[in-house]
Motif scaffolding. Structure first.
Motif, PDB file in Angstrom:
ATOM      1  N   ASN A  99      21.469  24.936  14.135  1.00  0.00           N
ATOM      2  CA  ASN A  99      20.882  24.978  12.806  1.00  0.00           C
ATOM      3  C   ASN A  99      20.467  26.414  12.489  1.00  0.00           C
ATOM      4  OD1 ASN A  99      20.966  22.102  12.369  1.00  0.00           O
ATOM      5  ND2 ASN A  99      19.303  21.946  13.849  1.00  0.00           N
ATOM      6  N   TRP A 100      21.299  27.110  11.695  1.00  0.00           N
ATOM      7  CA  TRP A 100      20.974  28.462  11.245  1.00  0.00           C
ATOM      8  C   TRP A 100      20.697  29.401  12.410  1.00  0.00           C
ATOM      9  CZ3 TRP A 100      18.246  24.101   9.578  1.00  0.00           C
ATOM     10  CH2 TRP A 100      18.802  23.493   8.451  1.00  0.00           C
ATOM     11  N   GLY A 101      21.457  29.226  13.483  1.00  0.00           N
ATOM     12  CA  GLY A 101      21.395  30.158  14.603  1.00  0.00           C
ATOM     13  C   GLY A 101      22.647  31.009  14.607  1.00  0.00           C
ATOM     14  N   ASN A 102      22.533  32.223  15.060  1.00  0.00           N
ATOM     15  CA  ASN A 102      23.629  33.190  14.973  1.00  0.00           C
ATOM     16  C   ASN A 102      24.045  33.704  16.350  1.00  0.00           C
ATOM     17  OD1 ASN A 102      23.281  33.029  12.138  1.00  0.00           O
ATOM     18  ND2 ASN A 102      21.723  34.634  12.228  1.00  0.00           N
ATOM     19  N   ARG A 103      25.348  33.960  16.481  1.00  0.00           N
ATOM     20  CA  ARG A 103      25.917  34.662  17.638  1.00  0.00           C
ATOM     21  C   ARG A 103      25.697  33.937  18.957  1.00  0.00           C
ATOM     22  NH1 ARG A 103      23.023  37.898  14.638  1.00  0.00           N
ATOM     23  NH2 ARG A 103      21.392  37.960  16.238  1.00  0.00           N
ATOM     24  N   ASN A 104      25.568  32.630  18.933  1.00  0.00           N
ATOM     25  CA  ASN A 104      25.468  31.872  20.172  1.00  0.00           C
ATOM     26  C   ASN A 104      26.870  31.618  20.730  1.00  0.00           C
ATOM     27  OD1 ASN A 104      22.447  31.123  20.242  1.00  0.00           O
ATOM     28  ND2 ASN A 104      23.063  30.590  18.159  1.00  0.00           N
ATOM     29  N   TYR A 105      26.980  31.553  22.048  1.00  0.00           N
ATOM     30  CA  TYR A 105      28.273  31.420  22.724  1.00  0.00           C
ATOM     31  C   TYR A 105      28.268  30.106  23.507  1.00  0.00           C
ATOM     32  CZ  TYR A 105      32.329  32.804  25.568  1.00  0.00           C
ATOM     33  OH  TYR A 105      33.561  32.871  26.183  1.00  0.00           O
ATOM     34  N   ILE A 106      29.155  29.199  23.118  1.00  0.00           N
ATOM     35  CA  ILE A 106      29.225  27.854  23.692  1.00  0.00           C
ATOM     36  C   ILE A 106      30.591  27.718  24.349  1.00  0.00           C
ATOM     37  CG2 ILE A 106      29.094  25.383  23.174  1.00  0.00           C
ATOM     38  CD1 ILE A 106      27.553  26.257  20.577  1.00  0.00           C
ATOM     39  N   ALA A 107      30.641  27.748  25.670  1.00  0.00           N
ATOM     40  CA  ALA A 107      31.934  27.858  26.335  1.00  0.00           C
ATOM     41  C   ALA A 107      31.985  27.065  27.635  1.00  0.00           C
ATOM     42  CB  ALA A 107      32.262  29.320  26.621  1.00  0.00           C
ATOM     43  N   GLY A 108      33.153  26.478  27.901  1.00  0.00           N
ATOM     44  CA  GLY A 108      33.411  25.838  29.185  1.00  0.00           C
ATOM     45  C   GLY A 108      32.650  24.555  29.415  1.00  0.00           C
TER      46      GLY A 108
END
Length: 513
Positions: free
Chosen positions: A270-279
């Protein structure tokens, strides 16, 4: 001369000897917790926390059962907040894998959402702002490590509030039915975000069972690592299976190699930026990953058996104030979805507690315009005690019709490529097609294959081609991709991603010729 050399030698040795003595003396004093009582006497957890807080950094706390039975501590009132640096380690877990339990049922009565009030009067449960009734509290501190602990039956299992460099590892978080199993938040006490206060925490190798939200990283929680956790719930023992991980105004976090199942959302941004969700792996979720904000990357995850694999939500323009008092500052959502395996989604998983996808027709691999709880079109539970007056909620242009204040389609409404031909020669696929986009830019076009003609998702990731878009907004796809000889390919699909990271939905599958 010899005397001078000896004097110099002694002068050099003295600081080293003093440093060595200081190093030896700085080893932490161990406080042993062997009692399940909560009367503050020696050997209890309350005693150890109170003693530690008098001189934080001087102690190490070790829990160990005296009788080979798992240690179960039921506080009769809130425990002292934990001041770091301190390691709190359960030796039984290190030796035989048995957790020491801290159980909130000693003073928190009931497992219904109503027993966990929110910060706003009349609101309750997992889907509202709260820091109410936590089990362990790390507030305005740093460098606390917890290992081998089970925290259960609180409204919030572990609250990390404006705290840095903490590690929660190899623990089990169970049945916390209010805010979250673990809540990382920069909340200033009034619901506002605080920057640079909740950073570099690590949540690793834990098991989360039947929490309202398993985890939260909210209100400025940034640069945290959430890795190798197992997150699960069921619809019988959890009245509000909301999010495996909610990130509200959380930026630059890494979510790696976790397993999410059975919630409304696996990861909800929710309105968060530049998060990395991987693997990560995602299964049996109404929405595996729900995106708003900008600059987020969803990379190389496995998403199977969900209603939606990736839901891309619209959001307001910069400065627009939306429902729930949310001030939009990031503009329309622009998020990258790359190299994910998405197969057998579109399942009838209509579980929508402050998230998920329950509006008819919104199902599949990558779906734009999935409503969130701030939208009038949202179908589901917005949270205990929250108004459902849709006249005060936001409109989505694609659903509610165009108007001056409706929210436009996210990811720039980037259209999928059009694959026109796929052929195979031995171990190579030749793919031709076109893509429309922003003039004079370079696009990344990714290719996926499916093994059955009835499939239209992304069972196998094949690779990508960088495609220039000409001055007329058109690009030509022509790529040859090597594949394994035993790879069964019935059809090929694709996505297009703009130079700044806005990914399209999947294209229509094209069968081999």
């Amino acid at each position: 001369m010899i005397k001078n050399k000896l004097s110099v030698t002694l002068a050099l040795l003295m600081p080293l000897t003093s440093f060595a003595a200081e190093t030896i003396n700085s080893a932490p004093e161990v406080l042993k917790v062997t009692s399940s009582a909560d009367d503050g006497s020696a050997g209890t957890l309350r005693w150890a926390l109170e003693k530690n807080n008098q001189n934080a950094g001087h102690y190490r706390i070790e829990l160990q059962s005296p009788d080979n039975q798992p240690l179960v501590i039921k506080p009769v009132k809130p425990l002292p907040e934990i001041l770091g640096p301190v390691d709190i380690i359960n030796l039984d877990w290190q030796k035989n894998g048995k957790y020491a339990a801290i159980d909130g049922s000693g003073y928190i009565k009931g497992s219904e959402p109503q027993s966990c009030p929110g910060a706003v009067s009349g609101q309750y449960g997992a889907n509202v702002r709260t820091t109410t009734m936590p089990g362990l509290v790390l507030r305005d501190t740093h460098d606390v490590t917890l290992q081998g602990i089970e925290v259960r039956n609180f409204c919030i299992g572990i609250l990390i509030n404006r705290a840095k460099n903490n590690v929660i590892e190899d623990s089990r978080i169970v049945g916390n039915h209010g805010g979250a199993g673990i809540m990382m938040t920069g909340d200033d006490g009034k619901g506002n975000s605080t920057a640079t206060t909740t950073e570099r925490n690590k949540i690793i190798r834990n098991t989360f069972i039947n929490n309202g939200d398993a985890m939260e990283a909210t209100r400025g929680a940034s640069f945290n690592l959430i890795a190798e956790n197992f997150i699960t719930t069921d619809d019988v023992n959890n009245k509000e299976p909301s999010q495996g991980l909610e990130m509200l105004w959380g930026n630059d976090n890494e979510v790696l190699h976790n397993h999410f199942e059975n919630y409304s959302d696996g990861v909800q941004l929710n309105w968060g930026n530049r998060n990395y969700i991987a693997g990560n792996t995602f299964t049996n979720l109404s929405s595996a990953v729900t995106l708003s904000g900008t600059g987020n990357i969803v990379d190389s995850n496995i998403m199977t058996g969900n209603r939606v694999a990736v839901s891309v939500r619209p959001q307001g323009e910069p400065g627009k104030n939306g429902a729930f008092g949310i001030n939009r500052i990031t503009g329309p959502a622009v998020n990258r979805i790359t190299a994910n395996i998405m197969v057998d989604n579109g399942k009838p998983v209509k579980r929508c507690f402050a998230g998920g996808s329950c509006l008819d027709g919104f199902a599949g691999a990558i779906v734009f315009n999935v409503p969130g709880l701030e939208h009038a079109a949202f179908t589901g539970n917005r949270g205990g005690g929250i108004s459902n007056d849709t006249s005060k909620l936001e409109k989505i242009c694609a659903i509610d019709g165009p108007s001056a204040d409706c929210e436009k389609t996210p990811n720039k409404d980037q259209q999928a490529p059009a694959i026109t031909r796929v052929s195979r020669s031995q171990n190579a696929l030749t793919i031709d097609g076109q893509v429309k986009g922003e003039a004079n830019t370079l696009y990344r076009v990714e290719f996926f294959s499916n093994s059955k003609s009835t499939q239209d998702e992304a069972e196998n990731y094949l690779g990508y081609q960088m495609v220039p878009i000409n001055a007329k907004g058109q690009g030509v796809i022509h790529d040859q991709i090597n594949v394994a000889a035993d790879l069964q390919v019935a059809n090929v699909t694709s996505t297009a991603t703009t130079s700044d990271g806005a990914t399209s939905t999947l294209s229509k599958p094209v069968a081999l010729k």
